[in-house]
Design an enzyme around this catalytic site. Structure first.
Site, PDB file in Angstrom:
ATOM      1  N   GLU A 229      -0.242  -5.279   3.497  1.00  0.00           N
ATOM      2  CA  GLU A 229      -0.466  -4.299   4.564  1.00  0.00           C
ATOM      3  C   GLU A 229      -0.034  -4.858   5.918  1.00  0.00           C
ATOM      4  O   GLU A 229      -0.345  -6.009   6.260  1.00  0.00           O
ATOM      5  CB  GLU A 229      -1.945  -3.889   4.628  1.00  0.00           C
ATOM      6  CG  GLU A 229      -2.397  -3.101   3.409  1.00  0.00           C
ATOM      7  CD  GLU A 229      -3.837  -2.648   3.518  1.00  0.00           C
ATOM      8  OE1 GLU A 229      -4.230  -1.796   2.707  1.00  0.00           O
ATOM      9  OE2 GLU A 229      -4.562  -3.146   4.403  1.00  0.00           O
TER      10      GLU A 229
ATOM     11  N   THR B 129      -2.158   2.230  -8.009  1.00  0.00           N
ATOM     12  CA  THR B 129      -3.332   2.840  -8.642  1.00  0.00           C
ATOM     13  C   THR B 129      -2.919   3.828  -9.730  1.00  0.00           C
ATOM     14  O   THR B 129      -3.498   3.848 -10.833  1.00  0.00           O
ATOM     15  CB  THR B 129      -4.189   3.544  -7.587  1.00  0.00           C
ATOM     16  OG1 THR B 129      -4.641   2.576  -6.624  1.00  0.00           O
ATOM     17  CG2 THR B 129      -5.388   4.215  -8.223  1.00  0.00           C
TER      18      THR B 129
ATOM     19  N   ASN C  99      -1.127   6.167   2.476  1.00  0.00           N
ATOM     20  CA  ASN C  99      -1.461   6.618   1.131  1.00  0.00           C
ATOM     21  C   ASN C  99      -2.741   7.441   1.189  1.00  0.00           C
ATOM     22  O   ASN C  99      -3.728   7.012   1.788  1.00  0.00           O
ATOM     23  CB  ASN C  99      -1.644   5.392   0.220  1.00  0.00           C
ATOM     24  CG  ASN C  99      -1.860   5.772  -1.231  1.00  0.00           C
ATOM     25  OD1 ASN C  99      -1.843   6.942  -1.577  1.00  0.00           O
ATOM     26  ND2 ASN C  99      -2.063   4.773  -2.076  1.00  0.00           N
TER      27      ASN C  99
ATOM     28  N   SER D  88      -5.589   5.393  -1.211  1.00  0.00           N
ATOM     29  CA  SER D  88      -5.372   3.950  -1.141  1.00  0.00           C
ATOM     30  C   SER D  88      -6.610   3.197  -1.630  1.00  0.00           C
ATOM     31  O   SER D  88      -7.738   3.516  -1.240  1.00  0.00           O
ATOM     32  CB  SER D  88      -5.054   3.548   0.296  1.00  0.00           C
ATOM     33  OG  SER D  88      -4.902   2.147   0.390  1.00  0.00           O
ATOM     34  N   SER D  89      -6.394   2.205  -2.488  1.00  0.00           N
ATOM     35  CA  SER D  89      -7.505   1.371  -2.952  1.00  0.00           C
ATOM     36  C   SER D  89      -7.932   0.452  -1.822  1.00  0.00           C
ATOM     37  O   SER D  89      -7.144  -0.346  -1.334  1.00  0.00           O
ATOM     38  CB  SER D  89      -7.074   0.530  -4.169  1.00  0.00           C
ATOM     39  OG  SER D  89      -6.742   1.349  -5.256  1.00  0.00           O
TER      40      SER D  89
ATOM     41  N   GLY E 113      -2.291  -3.614  -1.931  1.00  0.00           N
ATOM     42  CA  GLY E 113      -0.981  -4.182  -1.665  1.00  0.00           C
ATOM     43  C   GLY E 113      -0.877  -4.774  -0.268  1.00  0.00           C
ATOM     44  O   GLY E 113      -1.806  -4.695   0.550  1.00  0.00           O
TER      45      GLY E 113
ATOM     46  N   SER F   6       0.827  -1.192   0.000  1.00  0.00           N
ATOM     47  CA  SER F   6       0.000   0.000   0.000  1.00  0.00           C
ATOM     48  C   SER F   6       0.872   1.257   0.000  1.00  0.00           C
ATOM     49  O   SER F   6       1.802   1.392   0.793  1.00  0.00           O
ATOM     50  CB  SER F   6      -0.916   0.006   1.235  1.00  0.00           C
ATOM     51  OG  SER F   6      -1.716   1.156   1.257  1.00  0.00           O
ATOM     52  N   GLY F   7       0.571   2.175  -0.931  1.00  0.00           N
ATOM     53  CA  GLY F   7       1.340   3.405  -1.036  1.00  0.00           C
ATOM     54  C   GLY F   7       2.489   3.339  -2.012  1.00  0.00           C
ATOM     55  O   GLY F   7       3.237   4.305  -2.158  1.00  0.00           O
TER      56      GLY F   7
END
Length: 1060
Positions: free
Chosen positions: A388, A109, A156, A159-160, A386, A104-105
């Protein structure tokens, strides 16, 4: 070329490192990050480092640099990998996919959006409207899904919080024609609670910040974030997302995609109802639960298009069926709060799934028939959450990390494990490279009956009260000996873990501690049936459609639904199978630091990501392996045209030998290896060179095929044309024969007809015989004329010829030319016309015959002429085949003037009823007279005069040269009489006086001088005069002009401008 990028930027491809080691790998990664080069290749894998700033490397100019280029031709970039996937799909008609992975981050995306942007930019060069519409909807769908599926986290700002896999469908030309989106595990718990420093989904903040006052009033909302419990904590945080601007962008995107205004309004109402649900407060009045702020219930009921009492009942009571009995069970305060939160999460999840389904309905490929439109190929783009590791990791993080384990396993299977196994299977010399295979961790989570998900499902299905602690105890009992699982009970000295709460899994990306709190409830995903029936009974059709199971009666027994973990596991297995069926391309994203700084490169943090992503092992396999492999049959099928030994078909012992011959002809034998069933090519450059040769030869082959096909078409056209001409020829012959037969039939008895076939109608000839018909009719008319002429007495023929000549010249110009009467010719010698002096004239005529030796008398007639004193005098003209005589009837027809006929050059007459005649001579001494008859009076003899003279000259000309005589006639308008006669007489008198004066000086006073010398007075081209019934008419001079060189008589037209 990427290999030749300036050394100051490090190695553009990690495969080119001098030695493959972690220090050198990290040094190259840091150097490129510091120099602003965030992309690096590992063969056909792109390593991307999040720059945490905007870079000007995604514009139209950059797109053009990568369009149609091979991977090694340009520096590393996302566009390079996107173009490679697109070319592979278009060239080989093979489905491809781009897998974007990282924690994540790390920028997954953004990477997916740039890839979509590139694909949209390079497709549809012909600007087809339908393709442009699909492209716009595919791009706009990202904006909508980010608003409802992304949120700010500690790592992020965008973040998705869901997984997204998009298939883009292309037609045989490579243009996008549709797509399909799959979403995975929306983190719906974020709707009701967020960790410190994080926000709920963007959509709530965008509505409050960007919605107009009118919209907010209709939704009973205010712009203050802190007024709503569900988003109060996140509303105070700073975020790089501009909520106001994004609200307008999302609204515009939904309009472009095809959401109706009432559907968009329903979306706003659902968001508002969730915010109001969070503000409900429950309390207990004795044993009865109540809602403290009842007005909010009415607002929620209005937004959800249902009744407030039904909303209140669903929040406070639960309908339970016991056999045939149905009872309403009251909630405790805790149960009511749980039901409210579950309802809020379910509404948002249903809304998100409905948006995805609605987009799919619009962008899906419709009416596509592969037999008509060609093969439909696909490029898949996977953008999924991603790996985490949070301070508090719950059920959602467990599922997300399991997903990343599955994707890592796919990468290992395709890039590391299968590749090495294939080398061994094909007999290619190979030194095995060790790598960490995370299949053991995947099995730990998903294995049937033994995995964590199976144990969790068993706990949820147990009868009675099952707690999270009981689930953790089951994990300890069944997985206690697993190397990648531990808990405080299994490892009592590990004080980081809490008793009866935590367990640890050693993931490929690192150790993660999960709290079992909430696992059971989140896996059951319990939502009371009352809420489903409430929403199904809504008067809003969109809401009703979102809850189809609400139509079930409370007494109906339904199958136990699958748990959330099992649904997610099944979707992940299907996703991996889908990706494995395509040709994968990888983007491995790395997060450089935790502070979102564009200057900081945390080497320890990055090294950890490089390790668990297996990038170093990827470099080793790539350096030792081959970039491309294909079966001999397929390889030969594609590239056989580049060698004369294999095109069009080879005669070697096997396809393998043919491939070897082809490679040797191209000079690539040192860059390939030959397996049992496949050829292996080491470097991409060789493959790209083969592709260039293939493309060039393809053009030549296409041209050859076009030539052959055009020749075939030409021959077919020739045969068809020849056949058509043969048919036309036969048909024409048939028509000609039919015409000849019909003419023969109609005219076979014309000899016996009274009019010799004049009344017979000629049949219509075919077009080809029109000129023949004209000639045939001319022959017929000549024959008929000949027959008729034969029936005429010989003595009448001269008169007939004269009449024909007169008619040819004067028909259409004079109304009466005397054709209906007999032409006497010598009228002066005729007693009816000249009873008193006919005898004396005959004597004079005989004397002239003896003297001038003429043979025939052509014409004689009394005339009148005007003398110089404007007095009319009687005269007579006598025309023989040798001379024209002017006589005075008052003096026994004394000859006043003799004109040899060969001196006569022309004759002019008028187009009126008068009898005016002008005789033109070579010496320009024109004679102007007006014919008259005594018996009968006013008989027109102009036609007879013209006909007799024309016939005489014609016969004379025919006898001399046997050539046809050419004559023309033109008539002009009648002019003013008085003015012309005055001008004429003035000219005549002046000329006459001059001649008389000269002749008197010489003693010559002949009567000839009294004649009118019209030519000398007026010259060629002047006007002739005619007198009739007191009027004088001027006409253009018309005369037969004798051409002395050809002896032809021509009736010409002269100008009258001098006399006007």
């Amino acid at each position: 070329m990427a290999e030749l990028e300036s050394p100051e930027f490090g190695k553009a491809d990690f495969v080119l490192l001098d030695s493959v080691s972690m220090p050198e790998f990290m040094a190259n990664l840091r150097l490129r990050f510091d120099k602003g080069r965030i992309y690096t290749f590992i063969g056909e894998v792109v390593v991307s480092v999040n720059p945490y700033k905007n870079l000007n490397i995604y514009g139209r100019d950059m797109i053009e640099q990568y369009k149609g280029r091979e991977l090694y031709e340009r520096p590393p970039h996302l566009f390079a990998i996107a173009d490679a996937a697109y070319k592979a799909m278009k060239r080989r008609s093979k489905d491809t996919c781009i897998v974007i992975s990282g924690e994540s981050g790390a920028g997954k995306t953004e990477a997916s959006k740039y890839i979509m942007q590139y694909i949209a930019a390079i497709t549809n060069p012909s600007q087809r409207a339908e393709v442009e519409r699909v492209k716009n909807m595919l791009l706009k769908s990202n904006c909508v899904l980010e608003a409802f599926g992304n949120a700010k986290t500690n790592r992020n700002d965008n973040s998705s919080r869901f997984g997204k896999y998009m298939d883009i469908n292309f037609d045989f030309k490579g243009d996008p024609i549709g797509g399909h989106i799959n979403n995975y595990l929306l983190e719906k718990s974020r709707v009701i609670v967020q960790q410190p420093g994080e926000r709920s989904f963007h959509s709530f903040y965008q509505l409050l910040q960007g919605g107009s006052d009118q919209i907010l009033r209709s939704l009973h909302l205010q712009k203050n974030f802190s007024a709503y419990n569900y988003i109060r904590a996140g509303g105070q945080l700073k975020c790089s997302i501009n909520d106001g601007a994004e609200f307008k962008a999302v609204a515009d995107a939904m309009k472009v995609i095809g959401f109706k205004p009432e559907e968009v309004q329903t979306v706003y109402k659902i968001l508002a109802s969730i915010l109001h649900l969070g503000n409900l407060k429950f309390s207990v009045d004795g044993d009865t639960p109540v809602i403290e702020n009842g007005k909010v219930v009415s607002v929620i009921a209005d937004l959800l298009s249902t009744k407030s009492d039904m909303v209140e009942k669903a929040l406070l009571f639960r309908t339970v069926a016991t056999g045939r009995d149905v009872i309403d069970k009251q909630h405790t305060e805790q149960e009511a709060t749980y039901g409210r939160d579950a309802f809020a999460k379910a509404i948002y999840e249903r809304l998100f799934c409905w948006i995805v389904t609605h987009i799919n309905d619009i962008i899906e490929v419709k009416n596509y028939d592969t037999t008509i439109h060609g093969k439909n190929t696909v490029i898949g783009v996977l953008d999924i959450y991603g790996f985490e590791i949070f301070d508090n990791n719950s059920f959602e993080q467990f599922c997300i990390n399991y997903c990343n384990e599955k994707l890592q396993q796919l990468f290992i299977q395709l890039v590391l494990k299968q590749e090495q196994e294939e080398y061994q299977r094909e007999g290619i010399p190979w030194n095995h490279i060790d790598y960490f295979n995370n299949q053991i961790i995947v099995d730990l989570v998903e294995q049937q009956h033994k995995g964590i998900i199976a144990i969790l499902d068993d706990a949820c299905m147990n009868v009675g009260k099952v707690t999270d602690e009981m689930f953790l105890e089951a994990l300890n009992n069944k997985l206690g000996k697993h190397a990648h699982f531990s808990s405080r009970k299994l490892c009592a000295t590990d004080k980081i873990l809490e008793f009866d709460r935590d367990f640890r899994i050693k993931h490929y990306a690192g150790d993660v501690i999960y709290s079992v709190t909430g696992f059971i409830d989140k896996n059951k995903d319990t939502l009371f049936q009352d809420f489903k029936r409430l929403m199904y009974n809504s008067s809003n059709p969109v809401l009703k459609m979102m809850w189809p199971e609400g139509k079930l009666s409370i007494t109906e027994v339904t199958k136990r639904p699958l748990t959330a973990a099992t649904l997610f596991k099944n979707s992940m297995i299907a996703l991996v199978d889908n990706l494995a069926s395509k040709e994968p391309y990888y983007v491995r994203c790395i997060k450089p630091n935790e502070k979102k700084s564009s200057q900081l490169f945390d080497e320890e943090r990055c090294r950890h990501q490089v390790e668990y992503l297996g990038l170093l092992e990827n470099v080793r396999v790539r350096r030792a392996g081959f970039a491309y492999r294909q079966t001999y049959e397929k390889f030969l099928h594609r590239y056989k045209m580049v060698s004369e030994f294999t095109w069009p078909n080879h005669d070697l012992s096997s396809d393998k030998e043919a491939v070897k011959k082809l490679i040797e002809c191209c000079g690539f034998q040192h860059d390939v290896a030959y397996g049992k069933t496949k050829i292996f090519i080491r470097t991409p450059r060789t493959l790209f060179t083969l592709e260039d040769l293939h493309a060039k030869m393809l053009v030549r082959i296409v041209l050859f095929l076009q030539k052959v096909w055009r020749g075939t078409l030409a021959r077919l056209r020739y045969k068809r044309t020849k056949a058509a001409l043969t048919i036309i020829k036969c048909y024409r012959h048939y028509k000609v024969k039919s015409y000849i037969r019909e003419v023969t039939r109609r005219f076979q008895s014309v000899r016996s007809m009274r009019d010799y076939g004049k009344h017979v109608k000629w049949p219509s000839p075919p077009k080809v015989l029109r000129r023949f018909e004209e000639a045939l009719q001319a022959i017929y008319h000549r024959w008929r004329a000949n027959v008729l002429i034969k029936s005429i007495p010989p003595e009448d023929l001269p008169q007939l010829r004269a009449k024909v000549a007169a008619m040819e010249l004067l028909k259409g110009h004079r109304a009466d030319i005397g054709l209906q009467r007999a032409w006497e010719g010598n009228y002066i010698a005729s007693k009816p016309d000249n009873p008193q002096t006919a005898g004396s004239f005959i004597l004079i005529a005989n004397e002239l015959k003896r003297k001038d030796k003429y043979m025939n008398v052509l014409f004689s007639c009394h005339v009148r002429k005007v003398n110089r004193f404007n007095k009319v005098e009687d005269r007579a003209i006598f025309i023989t085949d040798r001379h024209l005589y002017k006589m005075d009837p008052m003096k026994q027809y004394k000859v006043m003037n003799t004109i040899p006929l060969y001196n006569l050059t022309g004759l002019s007459v008028s187009n009126g009823k008068d009898q005016l005649v002008v005789f033109h001579t070579k010496d320009n001494k024109d004679l102007i007279v007006c014919l008259f008859s005594r018996q009968p009076t006013n008989e027109s003899r102009i036609g007879e005069l013209v006909g007799v003279l024309a016939n005489h000259f014609k016969r004379q000309h025919t006898t001399a040269s046997m050539e046809p005589t050419q004559m023309t006639l033109a008539i002009r308008s009648t002019l003013n009489t008085t003015r012309i006669i005055q001008q004429y007489m003035q000219h005549q008198n002046l000329a006459k006086r001059n001649r008389v004066s000269r002749r008197r000086q010489h003693g010559d006073e002949s009567d000839e001088d009294m004649d009118t010398d019209f030519s000398q007075s007026t010259g060629p081209g002047n006007v002739g005069i005619m007198v009739l019934m007191g009027q004088v008419h001027a006409v253009e001079r018309r005369f037969w002009d004798r051409d002395t060189s050809t002896d032809r008589i021509v009736l010409q037209v002269w100008d009258v401008s001098q006399w006007l």
